[in-house]
Write an enzyme that holds these catalytic residues in place. Structure first.
Site, mmCIF file in Angstrom:
data_model
loop_
_atom_site.group_PDB
_atom_site.id
_atom_site.type_symbol
_atom_site.label_atom_id
_atom_site.label_comp_id
_atom_site.label_asym_id
_atom_site.label_seq_id
_atom_site.Cartn_x
_atom_site.Cartn_y
_atom_site.Cartn_z
ATOM 1 N N ASP A 34 4.942 0.177 0.234
ATOM 2 C CA ASP A 34 5.302 -0.978 -0.589
ATOM 3 C C ASP A 34 6.387 -0.609 -1.591
ATOM 4 O OD1 ASP A 34 3.729 -2.848 0.601
ATOM 5 O OD2 ASP A 34 2.056 -2.624 -0.786
ATOM 6 N N CYS A 78 0.093 -1.893 9.025
ATOM 7 C CA CYS A 78 0.298 -1.869 7.587
ATOM 8 C C CYS A 78 -1.055 -1.669 6.931
ATOM 9 C CB CYS A 78 0.909 -3.205 7.140
ATOM 10 S SG CYS A 78 1.101 -3.363 5.360
ATOM 11 N N ASP A 103 -2.317 -6.141 8.287
ATOM 12 C CA ASP A 103 -2.457 -5.415 7.023
ATOM 13 C C ASP A 103 -3.907 -4.989 6.820
ATOM 14 O OD1 ASP A 103 -1.791 -4.407 4.528
ATOM 15 O OD2 ASP A 103 -0.951 -6.277 3.757
HETATM 16 C C1 DGJ Z 1 0.275 -5.116 1.215
HETATM 17 C C2 DGJ Z 1 1.507 -4.971 2.050
HETATM 18 O O1 DGJ Z 1 1.913 -3.631 2.083
HETATM 19 C C3 DGJ Z 1 2.597 -5.864 1.486
HETATM 20 O O2 DGJ Z 1 3.790 -5.689 2.192
HETATM 21 C C4 DGJ Z 1 2.123 -7.288 1.545
HETATM 22 O O3 DGJ Z 1 1.960 -7.669 2.877
HETATM 23 C C5 DGJ Z 1 0.835 -7.442 0.781
HETATM 24 N N1 DGJ Z 1 -0.155 -6.501 1.220
HETATM 25 C C6 DGJ Z 1 0.298 -8.836 0.923
HETATM 26 O O4 DGJ Z 1 -0.932 -8.996 0.340
#
Ligand code: DGJ
Length: 692
Positions: A516, A494, A448
């Site tokens: 998200d 991500c 992420d």
């Molecule tokens: C952003 C991501 O897009 C979510 O799916 C999740 O992993 C959160 N971060 C966690 O902090």
């Protein structure tokens, strides 16, 4: 695939169904000749060398359609400042080399120690042309300042009108497709955020305003870069359109030291005569064959714990969710944020990548063993590029973050960006990730990245612009090393949802978290934009809870599944709050997805319909899968047929579930009969097999 006419100094690239040609002018400058339908070398040589009319003293006489424009009044692909302050470039052609489908043209400035290689590469099985440049300081004096170093410039033939397609968006509403007339003058598409971004994505498409899903000429290009970027389109006073693109936004510079080279990312181009559908399908094929590291695999159905638990992670809670995830048929269990350091909220712990002792008193092995016992693979969330100031890492290395001397640091989500361009930072990240993956036999990382860059700099460096590029390279290197050392490891890209999806990150990851926003109604539009360039097999899509946490919308489980089945299906809801009947229905739908997965993930994707009835169709060999979604119904509205695409009109297709037999020609011309109830948010999944 590459032919050269030494008399006329023209190169011709022939891809399976298209051609691209460029030639050297008398001055030794490579200029664009043709991009479109196939031509022979002789025909390419006969293409009129169009020049914008320089019939006033306000036009530049040498500015037309250079392959890498450095002169003129349009956007310059390469801008430099030589020692002593000189800025103009004048090329001398030094030669070229051909190696299979790869052409390199060597140029050198007439008086300064700057050499440029223009690279072109084609593949036998797709129409995409890859282009990039390599810049080299060939002297031993002072550095050369690179103010702009684009990868390539692209030009389309004269069209009666120019229409631009691209995507815009924001967190939670990524990949919104826009299709508008290209304005006169210049249009800049860019990210200044350090990532490819939610707000734009580094690709463009141009057509004459008349192209449709299955017809019309479309020229497009996409950049393989995951940091800040810029694409500048220029519609000239003579009504010609070209664009130039590459890494870095304005102001991101690079001081090229003597002997140093700078290689730009690939900016790939594609011409298709068969509309936006044909364009998307060609990009999908290119990404599957030449970009993704493990494209032949099918992506597993995953369960992700984020929406269920947030940061309230415990070993027992994760084990409970894992049990429920296995019950609905998940094949990969991914524990999201909250498992490490003092990470009870977004305020602390980022950077301290050891399991939180309160949540995992005996470490991660107990949970992982349970996930394996349940027959699933284990994946884990990481955000290696970030640090909370409230962390042991930051207390030990406050100098590791991107920052400007004497300036405040903007906190976003309470975190700062680690400078991955510094070798010791990248080495630290590689070290703990390597230990985490090896020590626990981890199959999957969700990598992420949750904030844009601000005040990005590296105090003490004489060349602060570099950090923007070196950061991305550092991330790529860590991912590449991990993959090389752990061949079973798979990675999900991500960045707060779909903030980092591009051809660069897809070269070292297997799927991308699309957004998200998992509300299925919003997702239809997000997935529509995502799929313009990026293939289904990379598009992670979870079914989550209803009402939705962002929109408050309530949607039937079946509709939520049917929308998510148009990607790499996952489940991300709080399964402990789903009823036994919902979990049973989910298990049935997951089982159906596994059955259609080879067609959805590896078949050819066609977009279907117009709102309120749209859908996706996938074709692989004799199998066809159709997913149809109707957003709203209106009393008295006439039934709208969903016409299928890409079928054999002479064949017949049997519905695997009902046994009904359809003629291909009828499905193409009159559509698939769908018995949708007369309510909102209805959907259908139809499986067909070609029988003759
Ligand atoms: C952003 C991501 O897009 C979510 O799916 C999740 O992993 C959160 N971060 C966690 O902090």
């Amino acid at each position: 695939m590459i032919e050269y006419d030494p008399q006329r100094r023209i190169w011709l690239f022939s891809t399976p169904t298209t051609a691209y040609a460029l030639g050297l002018d008398d001055d030794g400058t490579p200029r664009h000749v043709h991009w479109g339908r196939p031509l022979t070398l002789e025909q390419a040589a006969a293409v009129p060398r169009f020049r914008d009319p320089a019939d006033s003293s306000f036009e530049h006489p040498r500015a037309d359609r250079a392959e890498l424009p450095v002169t003129g009044f349009g956007p310059s692909a390469l801008q430099v400042r030589f020692p002593g302050g000189g800025q103009e470039i004048e090329w001398r052609y030094e030669g070229h080399a051909v190696d299979g489908g790869h052409l390199t043209i060597l140029l050198r400035d007439r008086c300064h120690p700057l050499a440029v290689e223009l690279h072109y590469r084609v593949h036998a099985d797709v129409d995409v042309l890859e282009r990039w440049t390599v810049l080299r300081h060939t002297g031993d004096g002072a550095p050369i300042e690179l103010l702009r170093a684009d990868s390539a410039s692209w030009a389309v033939p004269h069209l009666a009108a120019y229409r631009l397609s691209h995507v815009t968006g924001a967190w939670g509403s990524e990949f919104r497709l826009r299709r508008d007339a290209a304005p006169g003058g210049e249009t800049v598409l860019t990210s200044r955020r350090g990532v490819s971004g939610h707000h734009a994505n580094p690709w463009v498409m141009i057509d004459d305003g008349a192209a449709g899903e299955e017809h019309g000429e479309v020229w497009s290009s996409a950049l393989a870069w995951s940091g800040s970027w810029r694409i500048t389109l220029h519609r000239s006073p003579a009504e010609r359109l070209c664009w130039s693109g590459g890494f870095g936004h304005e102001g991101v510079t690079w001081r090229l030291e003597p002997g140093e080279t700078l290689e730009t990312p690939v900016f790939a181009g594609l011409y298709r005569p068969d509309g936006f559908g044909g364009t998307s399908r060609s990009w999908h094929a290119y990404i599957a064959r030449h970009v993704l590291p493990a494209a032949s695999e099918s992506r597993p159905v995953l369960y992700n714990s984020w929406e269920a638990t947030g940061w309230a992670v415990t070993e027992e809670g994760q084990k409970r969710l894992a049990g429920l995830a296995a019950e609905v048929g998940a094949e990969l269990f991914v524990m999201d944020d909250g498992w490490f350091g003092a990470r009870d909220s977004d305020e602390a712990g980022l950077g301290d990548w050891t399991p939180n002792p309160g949540k995992f008193p005996a470490g991660l092995d107990g949970l992982i063993a349970e996930v394996h016992r349940l027959g699933m693979r284990f994946g884990i969330w990481v955000e290696p590029e970030m640090v909370n100031p409230d962390s042991d890492l930051y207390r030990a290395h406050p100098d590791w973050v991107l920052r400007q001397p004497d300036r405040r640091r903007t906190l976003l989500r309470n975190q700062l960006v680690l400078d991955f361009g510094r070798p010791e930072v990248a080495a630290w990240a590689h070290d703990w990730l390597d230990r985490l993956v090896a020590g626990h036999a981890i199959d999957f990382l969700k990598w992420d990245m949750n904030r844009a860059f601000t005040e990005a700099g590296r105090p003490g460096t004489g060349d602060p612009g570099r950090v923007w590029i070196e950061h991305v390279r550092g991330v790529y290197e860590v991912m590449d090393r991990l993959r090389a050392d752990h061949p079973r490891l798979r990675i999900e890209a991500c960045a707060g949802g779909g903030g980092r999806v591009d051809l660069g990150v897809l070269r070292r990851t297997d799927e991308a978290w699309t957004s998200d926003n998992t509300d299925a109604v919003d997702r239809i539009a997000i997935q529509h934009g995502y799929g313009q360039i990026y293939p289904t097999r990379t598009m992670a899509a979870w079914v989550t809870d209803s009402p939705h946490f962002l929109t408050g919308r309530e949607l039937p489980l079946r509709f939520r599944f049917h929308v998510a089945m148009a990607g790499v299906l996952g489940v991300g809801g709080d399964l402990s709050r789903w009823s036994a009947a919902e979990r049973a229905e989910a298990a049935e739908l997951v089982a159906i997805y596994k059955e259609i997965r080879p067609v959805v993930q590896h078949g050819v994707h066609h977009r279907l319909g117009e709102p309120p009835l749209t859908g996706a169709q996938y074709v692989a060999d004799d199998r066809v899968v159709v997913l149809a979604w109707r957003l709203s119904s209106r009393f008295g509205a006439p039934p709208v047929p969903l016409r299928l695409r890409g079928l054999d009109p002479d064949a017949r297709y049997r519905d695997d579930d009902t046994g009904a037999v359809h003629h291909g020609a009828v499905l193409l011309a009159h559509g698939l009969p769908l018995e949708l109830p007369g309510t909102d948010h209805t959907s259908a999944l139809v499986r067909l097999t070609r029988i003759a």
